[in-house]
Design a protein around this motif. Structure first.
Motif, PDB file in Angstrom:
ATOM      1  N   THR A 153      -2.209  -3.315  -5.621  1.00 38.70           N
ATOM      2  CA  THR A 153      -2.855  -3.734  -4.368  1.00 38.70           C
ATOM      3  C   THR A 153      -4.061  -4.605  -4.667  1.00 38.70           C
ATOM      4  O   THR A 153      -4.236  -5.672  -4.056  1.00 38.70           O
ATOM      5  CB  THR A 153      -3.250  -2.506  -3.522  1.00 38.70           C
ATOM      6  OG1 THR A 153      -2.059  -1.790  -3.185  1.00 38.70           O
ATOM      7  CG2 THR A 153      -3.973  -2.915  -2.259  1.00 38.70           C
ATOM      8  N   THR A 154      -4.883  -4.194  -5.610  1.00 40.41           N
ATOM      9  CA  THR A 154      -6.062  -4.974  -5.980  1.00 40.41           C
ATOM     10  C   THR A 154      -5.654  -6.324  -6.564  1.00 40.41           C
ATOM     11  O   THR A 154      -6.233  -7.364  -6.207  1.00 40.41           O
ATOM     12  CB  THR A 154      -6.919  -4.193  -7.000  1.00 40.41           C
ATOM     13  OG1 THR A 154      -7.329  -2.966  -6.385  1.00 40.41           O
ATOM     14  CG2 THR A 154      -8.135  -4.989  -7.433  1.00 40.41           C
ATOM     15  N   ALA A 155      -4.656  -6.330  -7.446  1.00 38.39           N
ATOM     16  CA  ALA A 155      -4.204  -7.596  -8.056  1.00 38.39           C
ATOM     17  C   ALA A 155      -3.699  -8.557  -6.985  1.00 38.39           C
ATOM     18  O   ALA A 155      -3.997  -9.766  -7.031  1.00 38.39           O
ATOM     19  CB  ALA A 155      -3.116  -7.316  -9.081  1.00 38.39           C
ATOM     20  N   GLU A 171      -4.482  -8.568  -3.695  1.00 42.30           N
ATOM     21  CA  GLU A 171      -5.575  -9.009  -2.825  1.00 42.30           C
ATOM     22  C   GLU A 171      -6.447 -10.062  -3.501  1.00 42.30           C
ATOM     23  O   GLU A 171      -6.912 -11.000  -2.851  1.00 42.30           O
ATOM     24  CB  GLU A 171      -6.409  -7.815  -2.346  1.00 42.30           C
ATOM     25  CG  GLU A 171      -5.687  -6.930  -1.342  1.00 42.30           C
ATOM     26  CD  GLU A 171      -5.241  -7.647  -0.072  1.00 42.30           C
ATOM     27  OE1 GLU A 171      -5.847  -8.669   0.318  1.00 42.30           O
ATOM     28  OE2 GLU A 171      -4.251  -7.190   0.533  1.00 42.30           O
ATOM     29  N   GLU A 172      -6.662  -9.943  -4.797  1.00 41.29           N
ATOM     30  CA  GLU A 172      -7.423 -10.967  -5.529  1.00 41.29           C
ATOM     31  C   GLU A 172      -6.682 -12.304  -5.493  1.00 41.29           C
ATOM     32  O   GLU A 172      -7.285 -13.359  -5.246  1.00 41.29           O
ATOM     33  CB  GLU A 172      -7.657 -10.530  -6.970  1.00 41.29           C
ATOM     34  CG  GLU A 172      -8.670  -9.422  -7.106  1.00 41.29           C
ATOM     35  CD  GLU A 172      -8.748  -8.840  -8.516  1.00 41.29           C
ATOM     36  OE1 GLU A 172      -8.026  -9.324  -9.434  1.00 41.29           O
ATOM     37  OE2 GLU A 172      -9.519  -7.882  -8.702  1.00 41.29           O
ATOM     38  N   LYS A 177       0.822  -1.223   0.000  1.00 39.80           N
ATOM     39  CA  LYS A 177       0.000   0.000   0.000  1.00 39.80           C
ATOM     40  C   LYS A 177       0.850   1.264   0.000  1.00 39.80           C
ATOM     41  O   LYS A 177       0.351   2.341  -0.310  1.00 39.80           O
ATOM     42  CB  LYS A 177      -0.946  -0.009   1.194  1.00 39.80           C
ATOM     43  CG  LYS A 177      -2.044  -1.034   1.055  1.00 39.80           C
ATOM     44  CD  LYS A 177      -2.914  -1.098   2.288  1.00 39.80           C
ATOM     45  CE  LYS A 177      -3.927  -2.235   2.131  1.00 39.80           C
ATOM     46  NZ  LYS A 177      -4.673  -2.463   3.361  1.00 39.80           N
ATOM     47  N   ARG A 193      -6.875 -13.755  -1.881  1.00 41.44           N
ATOM     48  CA  ARG A 193      -8.180 -14.373  -1.563  1.00 41.44           C
ATOM     49  C   ARG A 193      -8.287 -15.753  -2.213  1.00 41.44           C
ATOM     50  O   ARG A 193      -8.790 -16.701  -1.613  1.00 41.44           O
ATOM     51  CB  ARG A 193      -9.323 -13.474  -2.024  1.00 41.44           C
ATOM     52  CG  ARG A 193      -9.620 -12.328  -1.084  1.00 41.44           C
ATOM     53  CD  ARG A 193     -10.924 -11.618  -1.425  1.00 41.44           C
ATOM     54  NE  ARG A 193     -10.918 -11.005  -2.741  1.00 41.44           N
ATOM     55  CZ  ARG A 193     -10.418  -9.796  -3.008  1.00 41.44           C
ATOM     56  NH1 ARG A 193      -9.869  -9.081  -2.059  1.00 41.44           N
ATOM     57  NH2 ARG A 193     -10.476  -9.315  -4.231  1.00 41.44           N
ATOM     58  N   GLY A 201      -2.782  -0.507  -9.823  1.00 43.96           N
ATOM     59  CA  GLY A 201      -3.631  -1.675  -9.595  1.00 43.96           C
ATOM     60  C   GLY A 201      -2.982  -2.823  -8.837  1.00 43.96           C
ATOM     61  O   GLY A 201      -3.580  -3.900  -8.698  1.00 43.96           O
TER      62      GLY A 201
END
Length: 190
Positions: A77-79, A81-82, A20, A85, A75
């Motif tokens: 952080t989103t990549a 986190e996906e 982040k 998960r 992108g």
């Protein structure tokens, strides 16, 4: 490690927090892992997370690229986190820890051992990213303390060569913390 999942999740939390702090202008900065700048390191960590998730899902992780392409500069952080998960869901079943799997460094080993290798990778690349960014946060020293003896066992000093993606063991600076000693063991200048 009988069940490395809690340690993996802890290492993943730490990496996510550090991620982040990455701004697009830092993506071209060098890292101690000389083959990667920050962007390539993030690509490798996200790709590796997808790879171990695929293995947990029962697929062929070796068919998954160790890097991802096409992630926008803002992108990452989103990549991550996906991918994370997906990893958590893929390894939720305890039975997968004893199932034999293939990873880049072994044709067959228990899932728990495979996860241990990915914990080592996550902890090491977190240090790499922290170094590249100028230490924007304090790293969890216990993670490196747990991983260091494992790295010393599975990657002895005399094992370095073409097939092992680590340089020769370096002398750790006097007073180095566990991350510095781990980095030195893995061939990085701490």
């Amino acid at each position: 490690m009988n069940d490395p999942r809690p340690l993996y999740e802890r290492a993943a939390d730490q990496f996510a927090s550090l991620l982040k702090t990455v701004t697009p202008e830092r993506l071209g900065d060098p890292t101690p892992c000389t083959e990667f700048d920050v962007r390539a390191l993030l690509s490798h960590v996200v790709g590796g997370t997808h790879r171990i998730a695929t293995i947990g899902e029962g697929g062929d992780g070796l068919s998954v690229p160790a890097r991802v392409d096409g992630v926008a500069d803002d992108g990452w952080t989103t990549a991550y986190e996906e991918a994370r998960r997906r990893f958590t869901a893929a390894w939720a079943d305890d039975a997968k820890l004893s199932r034999l799997v293939a990873v880049p460094w072994a044709a067959e080993l228990p899932g728990a051992a495979a996860l241990g290798g990915y914990v080592m990778e996550k902890v090491t690349h977190t240090w790499d990213l922290s170094q590249a960014l100028g230490h924007p946060m304090t790293l969890d020293e216990e993670l490196a303390k747990v991983i260091l003896p494992i790295a010393q066992q599975v990657l002895p000093a005399d094992s370095r060569g073409e097939e092992v993606p680590f340089a020769a063991v370096q002398e750790a600076p006097e007073g180095a913390d566990a991350y510095g000693r781990l980095a030195s063991w893995l061939g990085r200048a701490a």
